[in-house]
Each structure stands twice: as structure tokens, then as C-alpha cells.
Design an enzyme around this catalytic site. Structure first.
Site, mmCIF file in Angstrom:
data_model
loop_
_atom_site.group_PDB
_atom_site.id
_atom_site.type_symbol
_atom_site.label_atom_id
_atom_site.label_comp_id
_atom_site.label_asym_id
_atom_site.label_seq_id
_atom_site.Cartn_x
_atom_site.Cartn_y
_atom_site.Cartn_z
ATOM 1 N N SER A 20 12.865 80.883 37.912
ATOM 2 C CA SER A 20 14.228 80.794 38.456
ATOM 3 C C SER A 20 14.279 79.876 39.673
ATOM 4 O O SER A 20 15.327 79.744 40.303
ATOM 5 C CB SER A 20 14.722 82.192 38.839
ATOM 6 O OG SER A 20 13.824 82.795 39.751
ATOM 7 N N ASN A 107 11.611 92.852 44.237
ATOM 8 C CA ASN A 107 12.887 93.483 43.876
ATOM 9 C C ASN A 107 13.776 93.749 45.090
ATOM 10 O O ASN A 107 14.973 93.459 45.068
ATOM 11 C CB ASN A 107 12.634 94.783 43.102
ATOM 12 C CG ASN A 107 11.954 94.518 41.771
ATOM 13 O OD1 ASN A 107 11.851 93.368 41.336
ATOM 14 N ND2 ASN A 107 11.468 95.569 41.121
ATOM 15 N N THR A 152 63.505 81.708 39.425
ATOM 16 C CA THR A 152 62.917 82.788 38.630
ATOM 17 C C THR A 152 62.976 82.248 37.208
ATOM 18 O O THR A 152 63.914 81.514 36.851
ATOM 19 C CB THR A 152 63.707 84.112 38.729
ATOM 20 O OG1 THR A 152 65.034 83.886 38.254
ATOM 21 C CG2 THR A 152 63.777 84.608 40.176
ATOM 22 N N HIS A 153 61.988 82.538 36.415
ATOM 23 C CA HIS A 153 61.882 81.975 35.057
ATOM 24 C C HIS A 153 61.851 80.437 35.083
ATOM 25 O O HIS A 153 62.204 79.794 34.102
ATOM 26 C CB HIS A 153 63.035 82.432 34.143
ATOM 27 C CG HIS A 153 63.330 83.894 34.224
ATOM 28 N ND1 HIS A 153 62.803 84.810 33.338
ATOM 29 C CD2 HIS A 153 64.078 84.602 35.102
ATOM 30 C CE1 HIS A 153 63.235 86.036 33.660
ATOM 31 N NE2 HIS A 153 64.002 85.932 34.736
ATOM 32 N N SER A 274 46.067 55.283 36.294
ATOM 33 C CA SER A 274 45.721 55.245 34.878
ATOM 34 C C SER A 274 45.164 53.870 34.572
ATOM 35 O O SER A 274 45.612 52.866 35.127
ATOM 36 C CB SER A 274 46.974 55.505 34.048
ATOM 37 O OG SER A 274 46.828 54.937 32.766
ATOM 38 N N LYS A 280 51.264 54.703 36.886
ATOM 39 C CA LYS A 280 50.883 56.119 36.986
ATOM 40 C C LYS A 280 50.273 56.488 38.332
ATOM 41 O O LYS A 280 49.590 55.704 38.965
ATOM 42 C CB LYS A 280 49.873 56.477 35.877
ATOM 43 C CG LYS A 280 50.490 56.613 34.491
ATOM 44 C CD LYS A 280 51.635 57.616 34.411
ATOM 45 C CE LYS A 280 51.153 59.043 34.285
ATOM 46 N NZ LYS A 280 50.547 59.315 32.991
ATOM 47 N N ASN A 282 48.607 60.039 39.141
ATOM 48 C CA ASN A 282 48.360 61.342 38.520
ATOM 49 C C ASN A 282 47.847 62.382 39.514
ATOM 50 O O ASN A 282 47.053 62.065 40.388
ATOM 51 C CB ASN A 282 47.352 61.197 37.369
ATOM 52 C CG ASN A 282 47.917 60.370 36.226
ATOM 53 O OD1 ASN A 282 49.119 60.393 35.989
ATOM 54 N ND2 ASN A 282 47.057 59.639 35.548
ATOM 55 N N GLU A 287 45.468 69.273 39.082
ATOM 56 C CA GLU A 287 45.180 69.719 37.716
ATOM 57 C C GLU A 287 43.793 70.343 37.620
ATOM 58 O O GLU A 287 43.580 71.349 36.945
ATOM 59 C CB GLU A 287 45.271 68.538 36.746
ATOM 60 C CG GLU A 287 46.676 67.990 36.604
ATOM 61 C CD GLU A 287 46.673 66.664 35.859
ATOM 62 O OE1 GLU A 287 46.840 66.681 34.640
ATOM 63 O OE2 GLU A 287 46.469 65.615 36.509
ATOM 64 N N TYR A 314 15.511 97.837 38.544
ATOM 65 C CA TYR A 314 15.558 96.396 38.313
ATOM 66 C C TYR A 314 15.213 96.046 36.877
ATOM 67 O O TYR A 314 14.313 96.620 36.282
ATOM 68 C CB TYR A 314 14.567 95.689 39.262
ATOM 69 C CG TYR A 314 14.522 94.180 39.056
ATOM 70 C CD1 TYR A 314 15.415 93.342 39.706
ATOM 71 C CD2 TYR A 314 13.588 93.609 38.185
ATOM 72 C CE1 TYR A 314 15.384 91.969 39.509
ATOM 73 C CE2 TYR A 314 13.545 92.232 37.981
ATOM 74 C CZ TYR A 314 14.446 91.422 38.648
ATOM 75 O OH TYR A 314 14.413 90.065 38.447
ATOM 76 N N GLN A 319 18.042 88.502 37.196
ATOM 77 C CA GLN A 319 17.723 87.168 37.705
ATOM 78 C C GLN A 319 18.867 86.191 37.382
ATOM 79 O O GLN A 319 19.027 85.168 38.048
ATOM 80 C CB GLN A 319 16.412 86.681 37.086
ATOM 81 C CG GLN A 319 15.998 85.294 37.515
ATOM 82 C CD GLN A 319 14.533 85.025 37.187
ATOM 83 O OE1 GLN A 319 13.644 85.480 37.884
ATOM 84 N NE2 GLN A 319 14.297 84.300 36.097
ATOM 85 N N LYS A 322 22.377 84.825 40.001
ATOM 86 C CA LYS A 322 22.616 83.852 41.070
ATOM 87 C C LYS A 322 23.465 82.658 40.655
ATOM 88 O O LYS A 322 24.348 82.224 41.409
ATOM 89 C CB LYS A 322 21.286 83.383 41.657
ATOM 90 C CG LYS A 322 20.605 84.477 42.443
ATOM 91 C CD LYS A 322 19.137 84.208 42.641
ATOM 92 C CE LYS A 322 18.345 85.499 42.635
ATOM 93 N NZ LYS A 322 18.221 86.157 41.312
HETATM 94 N N1 ARG Z 1 13.177 85.990 40.467
HETATM 95 C C1 ARG Z 1 13.484 87.378 40.403
HETATM 96 C C2 ARG Z 1 14.985 87.593 40.391
HETATM 97 O O1 ARG Z 1 15.668 86.743 40.828
HETATM 98 C C3 ARG Z 1 12.893 88.109 41.542
HETATM 99 C C4 ARG Z 1 12.572 89.529 41.268
HETATM 100 C C5 ARG Z 1 11.470 89.611 40.299
HETATM 101 N N2 ARG Z 1 11.015 90.930 40.148
HETATM 102 C C6 ARG Z 1 10.213 91.299 39.140
HETATM 103 N N3 ARG Z 1 9.879 92.516 39.081
HETATM 104 N N4 ARG Z 1 9.846 90.458 38.224
HETATM 105 O O2 ARG Z 1 15.483 88.589 39.955
#
Ligand code: ARG
Length: 455
Positions: A20, A107, A152-153, A274, A280, A282, A287, A314, A319, A322
């Protein structure tokens, strides 16, 4: 025949799906900050020596300085940002680096990092939301008395002022800021020390790390601490709501800038041309912001779907939390900056807006209200009389205010010449003095109120 390749192939793919670092490297500051707090606490509790803690802290500070200016050398074998930090630390200070991971797990580490990151993101977004409110407030003040049609509308309803219309968005953004602030208050607990899932047998001081990292308190349940992502979902919900507000204003800008309306001219800096139609201009930024609402919905749906049905504590599924958080943040920050710039530079055609407000018999309600107020007519009946006046105006292709008095008295004899005082759009908006109404004085008073929380 393929055994060698098989052994290597799946391992490479395993590494690729497992790693990751490409995404979570964005949390390097938070990770280092968390580790420095953890090392200081371990030393204070005599779990590691003061010398090791000092070496760890100096090493982490060096890494931070290094990554502030240069790129992180990514290695899929090191999976994530947590292992990258530790591996780099080992290169710098040797075996003492191995003591840093005492009494913690990735974790609780990742849960801590992401909370810190989201907290910082909320603070930056609040600044962006405030800047957007400031831009709206400035334009609202300028146009506190500029009349435009209220709809309205999307049908002309009653005249309002442009300032009043813009202030509606200041209110929306005020609530968005409140939602982010609420989310921030709820997320501000430290998971650090929950360890893998069950807490730890080491005599750690969770209060100390919590305080050092600016959290209000340590989380109260270790299983919850490592497996909760509702703070991230709440953040995404806040982003979605703010994004929806931006999409509504964007849509209005698109409509207002369209030639048959021509209420507004977009600033050059926020329009595009354009390649084939030279005339144009735009509203691409508006948008695109309108369309970004889809991204916020997608991010929220994406993480909610990851979390649905996950057993405690966990799971690696998490993972995947993010990317949607980072993407929603980046998008909202950019959309806010674009909308702020656009609002700053909009050139309103107030004559045209006022003319549009005067068309469509937008003061019909004022006539009905006048009949109620001045002639004691019950509202339902006043509504009916006014309907006849509107029909007559339509038949003559005239505006209500242009109907001769004998025509009006012919419709209802209780009407007299004082009625013309309420039939103009300026008189109409000026009369709406109820709290939160569109009268210019009301709008100005609300602007003064709103400025108090836009600093
Ligand atoms: N890269 C992991 C995550 O973002 C970190 C935690 C990993 N923990 C594990 N027990 N493998 O979730």
C-alpha cells in the site's frame, strides 16, 4: 517445467496486491510523529532505554527532514509506510530501530496515522470553506439590493436579491463547517497502544501519547480502536455534503451564464474556449465541480462497502480505506479553490437580472398580500383576484405594474392607486423584512452576523 516461475510469479503478484506504500506514503509525517510520541513514552515508562529512545527520535527527525525535500524510495517488499519508516530508521541507527515496535502493532499505528491525517485534512478544508464563504460574503454585500428573480420549479416566483441568494450558500457552508468540526471532535481519540487488537502487557502510558499527539483522550476499547473506520466514513459524508452544495451553485452558474439568461459573465480565468466555435465561453470549471459530486458519492460508497460486514477486529480489507479519503480530500480542496476564484470574478448583469425579475408577474403575491392587508380581503379570495389581474396582464402582454388603475378596479373595486407602491420588484424585496427574508436591510444584517464566524 514451470515450477521456478510459479514460485516467483505469485510472490511478485502477491507483493503487488499487498503493498500500500504507493497510497499510504502520504501519511509519512503522521507516521513519524506517532512513532516519536511512542518512543518517548516507551522511554518514560522504562520499556526502552533513554539512549535508544534518543537515537530513535534523532533518526526519525532525520528521516522527516529527508522526506520533506526528497522522494521516499519505495520498495514493495516493505509493503507500507510503517515498514518504510522502520527500515529507513534501521539504516540510520542500526538495531535500536528494532525496539520502536515494542508494545504496538501496525494495526493501532495505521489507525492513529489516519486519524491524524484526517484531522489535518479537516483543518485545511475548514480554511478552504472559510475562504469560499468570504468570497460569497463579499459579493453578497456588493449585491445586497440587486434584484433578481427568485425561483421555485425554476419558474419565476418572487423577486429576491442576489445578495440574499448568495447568502443562502454561506449558510450551507456554515453547516458544512459545523459537520466537519463535529466529525473532528469525535475522531480525536488516540488508538495508539491498542496494539494488534487486545492491548498490551507492557506498562505503557496511553494518556501520554494521546496528549503528545493532540488527541483528547485514548480510545476506550482496543478492538474498536483498531477496527473502527467510521471517522473516515464520517469525513467522506461531510465531503459529500459540501460537494453537493458546490454542485448546486455550479449548476446555477452554468444556467446564469447561458446566453438566453445572461445573468452573469464568467471571468476569463475560469472559462474555456471552444476549438471550433470562436464565440464560446464555456463554464467548464462549474461543470466539473458539478460533476465531482459523483466522486464524493463514489468515495463514500466505496469505503462503506469495504466496511460492511467486516468482523472485528482488523482485516486487510481496511487497507483500502485511504485512497477514497485522500481522493475526496484532494477533490474537495480543488473544487473549493475553483469555486472561490470563480465567485470572486463573476460579473453580474444586474440590469438584466432586474428585468428578468420584473417579468413573469413576480409581484403577484405582493398584490394579493396588499389586498389582505389594506382591504381586509381573505387570502384565498385575494389569490383569486390577483390571478385575474395576472391573466389580464398576460392578455395585454404587460406587466402587473403597468395595468391602468381602471383595469385593476374593474377586477376588484377595493383596489386603489396605493397598490402601485407594492407592484415594483424593488418595493417587493424591500417589504420582505421578516427575519431571514430578502429585504436588503435583512440581508445586510445577516452578512454582519455571518462575518462573525468567518475569520
Ligand atoms: N498497510 C496496512 C493498512 O493500511 C497496515 C496495517 C497492516 N496490519 C496487518 N496486520 N497486516 O491497513
Amino acid at each position: 517445467m514451470w515450477g521456478g516461475r510459479f514460485a516467483a510469479g505469485p510472490a511478485a503478484i502477491m507483493q503487488e496486491i499487498n503493498a500500500s506504500i504507493g497510497v499510504d506514503k502520504r501519511m509519512w509525517r503522521e507516521d513519524i510523529e506517532g512513532s516519536r510520541a511512542h518512543a518517548a513514552m516507551l522511554a518514560a515508562q522504562n520499556i526502552i532505554s533513554a539512549d535508544d529512545a534518543a537515537a530513535i527520535d534523532a533518526g526519525l527527525a532525520e528521516i522527516a527532514a529527508e522526506w520533506e525535500t526528497g522522494p521516499i524510495e519505495e520498495d514493495l517488499a516493505l509493503e507500507d509506510i510503517h515498514m518504510h519508516v522502520e527500515a529507513r530508521l534501521k539504516e540510520k541507527i542500526g538495531d535500536a530501530a528494532g525496539r520502536l515496535h515494542t508494545a504496538r502493532s501496525r494495526n493501532d499505528q495505521v489507525a492513529t496515522d489516519l486519524r491524524l491525517w484526517v484531522r489535518g485534512a479537516i483543518d485545511r478544508l475548514d480554511a478552504g470553506l472559510t475562504a469560499f464563504q468570504s468570497a460569497l460574503l463579499m459579493r453578497a454585500e456588493e449585491h445586497a439590493a440587486s434584484v433578481m428573480p427568485g425561483f421555485t420549479h425554476l419558474q419565476t416566483a418572487q423577486p429576491v436579491t442576489l445578495g440574499h441568494h448568495l447568502m443562502a450558500y454561506v449558510e450551507m457552508i456554515r453547516r458544512d463547517r459545523g459537520r466537519f468540526a463535529d466529525a473532528r471532535a469525535r475522531l480525536n481519540e488516540s488508538p495508539l497502544g491498542a496494539a494488534a487488537l487486545a492491548g498490551t502487557g507492557f506498562a505503557i502510558d496511553r494518556q501520554m501519547t494521546s496528549e503528545r499527539l493532540g488527541f483528547d483522550r485514548p480510545t476506550a476499547n482496543s478492538l474498536d480502536a483498531v477496527s473502527d473506520r467510521d471517522f473516515a466514513l464520517e469525513f467522506l459524508t461531510c465531503c459529500l455534503q459540501a460537494g453537493l452544495h458546490l454542485s448546486r451553485l455550479s449548476e446555477e452558474v452554468v444556467i446564469w451564464a447561458s446566453q438566453p439568461w445572461s445573468f452573469v459573465k464568467l471571468p476569463d480565468e475560469y472559462s474555456t474556449g471552444s476549438s471550433i466555435m470562436p464565440q464560446k465561453r464555456n463554464p467548464d470549471a462549474a461543470e466539473l465541480v458539478r460533476a465531482k459530486a459523483g466522486l464524493f458519492m463514489g468515495a463514500l460508497t466505496r469505503l462503506a462497502t469495504v466496511m460492511k460486514g467486516l468482523p472485528l477486529a482488523y482485516s486487510k480489507d481496511m487497507q483500502e480505506d485511504k485512497a477514497p479519503v485522500f481522493e475526496a480530500y484532494d477533490t474537495l480542496a480543488l473544487a473549493l479553490a475553483a469555486m472561490t476564484g470563480m465567485v470572486d470574478g463573476l460579473a453580474f448583469d444586474t440590469d438584466r437580472m432586474k428585468a428578468a425579475a420584473s417579468a413573469g408577474h413576480s409581484t403577484a403575491t405582493d398584490l394579493a398580500d396588499w389586498l389582505v392587508r389594506e382591504a381586509g380581503v381573505p387570502f384565498r379570495q385575494a389569490h383569486h383576484i390577483t390571478g385575474r389581474a395576472v391573466a389580464e396582464a398576460e392578455r395585454r402582454s404587460a406587466m402587473l405594474a403597468d395595468l391602468p388603475l381602471d383595469v385593476l378596479t374593474g377586477i376588484d373595486e377595493r383596489i386603489d392607486e396605493r397598490v402601485y407602491d407594492v407592484l415594483s420588484v424593488d418595493a417587493s424585496v424591500a417589504s420582505r423584512t421578516s427575519f431571514g427574508g430578502t429585504a436588503p436591510d435583512q440581508v445586510r444584517a445577516r452578512i454582519v452576523d455571518a462575518r462573525k464566524d468567518v475569520k
